[in-house]
Motif scaffolding. Structure first.
Motif, PDB file in Angstrom:
ATOM      1  N   ASN A 242       0.825  -1.131  -0.050  1.00 56.01           N
ATOM      2  CA  ASN A 242       0.042   0.018   0.091  1.00 56.01           C
ATOM      3  C   ASN A 242       0.876   1.323  -0.214  1.00 56.01           C
ATOM      4  N   TYR A 243       0.252   2.534   0.257  1.00 55.37           N
ATOM      5  CA  TYR A 243       1.015   3.691   0.104  1.00 55.37           C
ATOM      6  C   TYR A 243       2.019   3.882   1.058  1.00 55.37           C
ATOM      7  N   ASP A 244       1.748   3.344   2.366  1.00 57.15           N
ATOM      8  CA  ASP A 244       2.668   3.639   3.527  1.00 57.15           C
ATOM      9  C   ASP A 244       4.157   2.800   3.194  1.00 57.15           C
ATOM     10  N   PHE A 245       3.589   1.535   2.612  1.00 55.04           N
ATOM     11  CA  PHE A 245       4.630   0.729   2.365  1.00 55.04           C
ATOM     12  C   PHE A 245       5.693   1.099   1.299  1.00 55.04           C
ATOM     13  N   TYR A 246       5.005   1.728   0.240  1.00 56.15           N
ATOM     14  CA  TYR A 246       5.572   2.372  -1.080  1.00 56.15           C
ATOM     15  C   TYR A 246       6.472   3.470  -0.175  1.00 56.15           C
ATOM     16  N   GLU A 247       6.065   4.397   0.540  1.00 59.68           N
ATOM     17  CA  GLU A 247       6.835   5.368   1.233  1.00 59.68           C
ATOM     18  C   GLU A 247       8.099   4.888   2.013  1.00 59.68           C
ATOM     19  N   GLN A 248       7.868   3.763   2.581  1.00 57.29           N
ATOM     20  CA  GLN A 248       8.871   3.212   3.411  1.00 57.29           C
ATOM     21  C   GLN A 248       9.951   2.597   2.179  1.00 57.29           C
ATOM     22  N   GLN A 249       9.546   2.067   1.291  1.00 53.40           N
ATOM     23  CA  GLN A 249      10.409   1.261   0.072  1.00 53.40           C
ATOM     24  C   GLN A 249      11.094   2.280  -0.316  1.00 53.40           C
TER      25      GLN A 249
END
Length: 548
Positions: A242-249
């Protein structure tokens, strides 16, 4: 199902994509992200077939139906909202129209000689109509419209009389009713209240086709998508999650790229220093030549692309008294529709109240009553009772109509300069930059600004000379994700009092420490913020429709 294969696309002098690729499979729910102007809407148009790439291919599986919702809804009038929604339901609406024509033909004496042919065709069309659940079409259309907060009266009224925001909902309902194999949704969360947003979120979670969407609502995106495609510098990069995971990656990838870049720069500096030191010595000529050749062959690591984000910092507002606003026995009605009957409410210094309630519950009216206590031209007055501001309260009021008060002939810079003539040019340019107006953007006339740009300009003017009491009616409408994050970060540091309405759950959760819930049974007050409210009540909004 859908594939963009090595596409290149240019608009004028701007190159949007260079040899970019992505895929969208059945059952995938993909969020498309990237800065404004990066080409998100262009991707939608290319998949929908209304625009072509300059190079490469856009492949859509044969027979696949595509439903495309964009912010440009076109002209709507002359029929009810429910009829307008049914008209856009794809093949089933075409079959309904053909059935109506055949029914008229079968009772037309002039076509009696074609009766057998008409009856056969009618049987074929009716069978397909039944197969597509056509007889339930109106019920389904009403169900979707109810989910998007339409009352029965509004469903049956002339769609042409609706505001732009409600017409957007009609256009969105058309796509949802259509049940296509693939949905392209460009900002579907715009113009929706919290109840509609939660209903739509649930609908899209249950949708079993392919979904590609953009949204400036972080929480909405997080709960729906299982993949992110990012547009950055002409490339399309896919991230799982999701978006949060994308930001972390993305942050991790950026950190790793920076480390690689730094290591290579250190190595290059060492090699160049050796070459410079020994290039004039014949005894080291072979070594120098060898190192020069080695440097020529090294593939250079590019530094990470960093998105520029400017943080806005509040100057400390003057201190207000401990009592900021007091409502005493407030009554307010519009015609026969009573909004409040004896409302009592007290807002203390540094409290941050979010106001929740279904459409028509009186959220904006509450804010207008507070604004009217300062200036009758800004807001409204109670029919009975009183709304009193406390000592030394300096209010900043943001509402959607605030954007209409900008002088269309002024540039962004002139608008700021006329509000703050004592501020230096450098200070005002920094302020403009914090709110997304960099470089030549400050020379844009206000009349050509988008809704989001107008909102940012009004917010900049309101927050530069800080009030100690902020009254905000849907402040995040039209704002992109980056501006919202900046605003949330800035308001988290705000030292004054806040009263606000928002449908953005991230905004609500980050900034509130009190909740006022407006319901048909009357107002309910909750200590603690929005997150605590959800935990205590078991729902995210007071006006959710039964079964949602």
């Amino acid at each position: 199902m859908i594939r963009l294969d090595s596409i290149t696309k240019q608009h004028g002098h701007q190159i949007l994509f260079i040899d970019a690729s992505m895929t969208l499979q059945k059952g995938e729910k993909v969020g498309l992200v990237g800065p404004n102007g990066a080409g998100k809407s262009t991707i939608f148009r290319m998949i929908a077939g209304t625009e072509q790439p300059d190079d490469g291919r856009v492949l859509v599986e044969g027979g696949m139906t595509i439903g495309y919702f964009s912010q440009d809804v076109g002209e709507m009038s002359g029929q009810s909202a429910v009829a307008a929604v049914m008209d856009g339901a794809g093949p089933v609406s075409a079959l309904a129209a053909e059935m109506a024509q055949l029914e008229a033909a079968m009772v037309d004496p002039d076509q009696a000689d074609k009766m057998e042919e008409l009856v056969v065709r009618y049987g074929e069309v009716q069978a397909r109509f039944q197969e597509l659940d056509g007889y339930a079409l109106e019920d389904r259309a009403r169900e979707v419209l109810a989910g998007l907060s339409f009352s029965e009266e509004r469903m049956d009224g002339d769609v042409g009389l609706l505001s732009g925001g409600w017409k957007m909902r009609v256009a969105l309902a058309r796509i949802l009713l259509m049940r296509p194999d693939g949905m392209l949704l460009d900002e579907p969360s715009n113009h929706l209240d919290l109840e509609s947003l939660i209903w739509l979120e649930d609908f899209l979670k249950r949708f079993d086709g392919a979904l590609l969407m953009t949204s400036h609502d972080r929480e909405f995106m997080n709960r729906i998508v299982n993949k992110i495609v990012e547009i950055d510098g002409g490339e399309l990069t896919t991230y799982s999650g999701n978006y949060d995971f994308y930001e972390q990656q993305r942050a991790l990838s950026e950190k790793q790229r920076q480390a690689q870049f730094d290591r290579q720069q250190a190595m290059l500096a060492k090699e160049i220093a050796f070459i410079e030191r020994f290039k004039a010595r014949a005894s080291h000529a072979a070594q120098v030549q060898s190192r020069v050749k080695k440097l020529d062959k090294i593939e250079r690591v590019e530094p990470p692309k960093r998105r520029q984000t400017v943080q806005f910092e509040f100057r400390s507002p003057p201190r207000s008294g401990d009592d900021v606003v007091t409502f005493e026995n407030v009554h307010k009605a519009y015609g026969k529709h009573s909004i409040y009957e004896g409302l009592d409410l007290h807002l203390g210094r540094k409290e941050r109240w979010c106001v929740l309630g279904a459409n028509g519950a009186g959220k904006s009216t509450l804010l207008k009553l507070v604004a009217g206590a300062l200036d009758p031209n800004l807001g409204t007055a109670p029919d009975k009772g009183s709304v009193k501001l406390g000592v030394s309260v300096k209010m900043g009021y943001f509402a959607q109509h605030s954007m209409d008060l900008l002088d269309g002939d002024d540039t962004v810079f002139e608008s700021l300069d006329s509000s703050f003539p004592q501020a230096g040019q450098g200070t005002l340019r920094t302020l403009a930059g914090c709110f997304g107006f960099s470089g030549d953007d400050v020379e844009k006339p206000c009349r050509v600004l988008s809704g989001g740009e107008k909102a940012r300009l009004v917010m900049a003017k309101m927050l530069f000379d800080p009030p100690n009491f902020l009254v905000l009616d849907e402040p995040t409408n039209h704002l992109d994700m980056a501006t919202k994050e900046m605003l949330v970060a800035a308001l988290a540091e705000f030292e004054g009092t806040m009263l606000f309405v928002s449908h953005d759950r991230h905004f609500l959760a980050q900034l509130s420490n009190r909740v006022l819930e407006l319901t048909p049974e009357g107002p309910h007050q909750y200590g603690g913020g929005y997150t605590e409210y959800v935990a205590r009540t078991g729902h995210e909004a007071p006006g959710l429709h039964p079964g949602s």
